[in-house]
Design a protein around this motif. Sequence first.
Motif, short mmCIF file in Angstrom:
data_model
loop_
_atom_site.label_atom_id
_atom_site.label_comp_id
_atom_site.label_asym_id
_atom_site.label_seq_id
_atom_site.Cartn_x
_atom_site.Cartn_y
_atom_site.Cartn_z
N ILE A 5 13.79 6.71 -4.87
CA ILE A 5 13.44 5.40 -4.33
C ILE A 5 11.93 5.21 -4.31
O ILE A 5 11.42 4.14 -4.64
CB ILE A 5 14.06 5.22 -2.93
CG1 ILE A 5 15.58 5.16 -3.05
CG2 ILE A 5 13.51 3.96 -2.25
CD1 ILE A 5 16.30 5.22 -1.72
N ALA A 6 11.20 6.26 -3.93
CA ALA A 6 9.73 6.16 -3.91
C ALA A 6 9.18 5.89 -5.30
O ALA A 6 8.26 5.08 -5.47
CB ALA A 6 9.13 7.45 -3.34
N PHE A 37 11.94 -6.11 -2.95
CA PHE A 37 12.54 -4.80 -3.19
C PHE A 37 14.06 -4.87 -3.22
O PHE A 37 14.68 -5.60 -2.44
CB PHE A 37 12.12 -3.81 -2.10
CG PHE A 37 10.64 -3.61 -1.97
CD1 PHE A 37 9.94 -2.83 -2.87
CD2 PHE A 37 9.93 -4.22 -0.94
CE1 PHE A 37 8.57 -2.65 -2.76
CE2 PHE A 37 8.57 -4.05 -0.81
CZ PHE A 37 7.88 -3.27 -1.73
N SER A 38 14.63 -4.07 -4.08
CA SER A 38 16.07 -3.84 -4.09
C SER A 38 16.38 -2.77 -3.05
O SER A 38 15.89 -1.64 -3.13
CB SER A 38 16.53 -3.39 -5.47
OG SER A 38 17.89 -2.97 -5.45
N GLU A 39 17.21 -3.14 -2.06
CA GLU A 39 17.47 -2.23 -0.94
C GLU A 39 18.16 -0.95 -1.40
O GLU A 39 19.11 -0.98 -2.19
CB GLU A 39 18.34 -2.93 0.11
CG GLU A 39 18.55 -2.08 1.35
CD GLU A 39 19.24 -2.84 2.49
OE1 GLU A 39 19.39 -2.24 3.57
OE2 GLU A 39 19.61 -4.01 2.28
N ASP A 40 17.65 0.16 -0.91
CA ASP A 40 18.14 1.51 -1.20
C ASP A 40 17.94 1.91 -2.66
O ASP A 40 18.46 2.93 -3.11
CB ASP A 40 19.61 1.67 -0.80
CG ASP A 40 19.80 1.58 0.71
OD1 ASP A 40 18.91 2.05 1.44
OD2 ASP A 40 20.82 1.03 1.15
N ASN A 41 17.19 1.08 -3.41
CA ASN A 41 16.81 1.43 -4.77
C ASN A 41 15.29 1.52 -4.92
O ASN A 41 14.79 2.41 -5.61
CB ASN A 41 17.37 0.42 -5.76
CG ASN A 41 18.87 0.47 -5.86
OD1 ASN A 41 19.44 1.52 -6.12
ND2 ASN A 41 19.53 -0.65 -5.65
N GLU A 42 14.55 0.59 -4.29
CA GLU A 42 13.09 0.57 -4.37
C GLU A 42 12.44 0.72 -2.99
O GLU A 42 11.24 0.99 -2.89
CB GLU A 42 12.63 -0.73 -5.02
CG GLU A 42 13.11 -0.84 -6.46
CD GLU A 42 12.96 -2.25 -7.03
OE1 GLU A 42 12.81 -2.36 -8.26
OE2 GLU A 42 13.01 -3.22 -6.26
N GLU A 71 0.82 -1.22 0.00
CA GLU A 71 0.00 0.00 0.00
C GLU A 71 0.85 1.27 0.00
O GLU A 71 0.52 2.24 -0.70
CB GLU A 71 -0.93 -0.01 1.21
CG GLU A 71 -1.96 -1.13 1.17
CD GLU A 71 -2.69 -1.32 2.48
OE1 GLU A 71 -3.61 -2.16 2.54
OE2 GLU A 71 -2.34 -0.62 3.47
N ILE A 72 1.93 1.28 0.79
CA ILE A 72 2.76 2.49 0.86
C ILE A 72 3.39 2.82 -0.48
O ILE A 72 3.27 3.96 -0.97
CB ILE A 72 3.82 2.36 1.98
CG1 ILE A 72 3.14 2.40 3.36
CG2 ILE A 72 4.85 3.49 1.88
CD1 ILE A 72 4.06 2.05 4.51
N PRO A 73 4.08 1.86 -1.15
CA PRO A 73 4.62 2.20 -2.47
C PRO A 73 3.53 2.55 -3.48
O PRO A 73 3.73 3.44 -4.32
CB PRO A 73 5.36 0.92 -2.88
CG PRO A 73 5.66 0.23 -1.60
CD PRO A 73 4.50 0.53 -0.71
N ALA A 74 2.37 1.86 -3.43
CA ALA A 74 1.29 2.16 -4.37
C ALA A 74 0.76 3.58 -4.17
O ALA A 74 0.27 4.19 -5.12
CB ALA A 74 0.16 1.15 -4.21
N CYS A 75 0.87 4.09 -2.95
CA CYS A 75 0.46 5.47 -2.66
C CYS A 75 1.59 6.47 -2.94
O CYS A 75 1.44 7.66 -2.64
CB CYS A 75 0.02 5.60 -1.21
SG CYS A 75 -1.58 4.81 -0.84
N GLY A 76 2.70 6.00 -3.47
CA GLY A 76 3.80 6.89 -3.85
C GLY A 76 4.72 7.26 -2.71
O GLY A 76 5.54 8.19 -2.85
N GLY A 77 4.63 6.55 -1.57
CA GLY A 77 5.43 6.92 -0.42
C GLY A 77 6.84 6.34 -0.46
O GLY A 77 7.09 5.29 -1.07
N PHE A 78 7.76 7.05 0.21
CA PHE A 78 9.10 6.51 0.43
C PHE A 78 9.00 5.58 1.63
O PHE A 78 8.71 5.99 2.74
CB PHE A 78 10.10 7.63 0.72
CG PHE A 78 11.42 7.13 1.25
CD1 PHE A 78 12.35 6.57 0.40
CD2 PHE A 78 11.71 7.20 2.60
CE1 PHE A 78 13.57 6.08 0.89
CE2 PHE A 78 12.92 6.73 3.10
CZ PHE A 78 13.85 6.17 2.24
#
Length: 366
Positions: free
Chosen positions: A316-317, A284-289, A264-271
């Motif tokens: 990243i976001a 997720f790729s750490e420190d990239n996604e 939900e957080i990435p889908a909402c555009g959050g870091f």
Amino acid sequence: MRILYAETSAYAPSSAHFLEALEASAARGQHEFRFLDEAAFIKSSRSIAERIADRVAGRPLSGYQQLNRALVEQAAAFSPDIILIGKGRWFTPAALEAAREVSGATLVNWATDDPFNRSDSSRDLLNSIPLYDLYVCTKKDIMSDVRRAGCANVVYVRFGYKPEVHFPEAPATDEERERFGCDVMFVGGCDAYRTEYFAALMRAMPDLRLHLYGMYWERVRALRANARGFAVAREYRLAVGGAKIAVNLVRRANRDDHVMRTFEIPACGGFMLTERSSSHDELFSEDNEAAFFGSPDELVAKVRSYLVRDEARARIAAAGYRKITQGQHTYADRLAEIIEAARTVRGSQDRLNSGVARTSEIESNG
């Protein structure tokens, strides 16, 4: 495909998880479905006295029998191919068995929580495990326990997100920016171990603008000023959109390797600054996604680092948003996974039954 889906809408729009996906598929003529809403029978918010009485009885005192009767009645009237039960805490083994018998449906459990976590389970839930044709686990660590409890067909399916609900939306007015703007936010209940993380954060950074959404944060003296009540639907999007950093913690009592906020957080555009886990490492790729942490001290260090790096957070976001929204992680995608698994189980059972029938025929002719 005809699907009888039973879950609660008490926590809408987070649940019922598959309702919008089923409505959309029905509109396309892909599936027929009926929704049995547990919330129509059993109240999610009961008084302390009612909850104590429920615990003593081992079940809700009101609506319990009506809910189970409705499951059997709808199964008989609708004749579904699949009966999909979300969690199933208050469904009796007798009702589940009767519903499968009258319909011939494949019985599937969508295990949103750990059924062996006593604080959030029931005797009915545990005793029903052997009756399910398929147990869909959202936690890898419960799968072997489910098999030992008597269900032979167990699969792992992650949570997802709802495109109708989870999309980027920043606070648009001065009032919204004042209300939702912050350095760090978290959405989730005040579990004891979670307080350690945020208490450490406030000790190290006392001027940090920290917003904590969810139950019981106001009960923790050190974090009472950070409690912000609940954030659902649009307010959830604004809470994510108004924060520089959205922290994500799993629920250890549930043996989680990820949670709904993972998507939900990435889908909402959050870091997203998320707790390390096997599933997060895979997704997720750490420190990239997304950014990761594994202790209160590391959380403090990561917050210090990323708060002053606007471009890195934005990059990243954006990458996390693409990973989730382009990666088949909606609840429609999850529903398709479950249906395919149910078809596989049904096909195996049909082949087994056919083999038994042929063997019986040979023996009778011999």
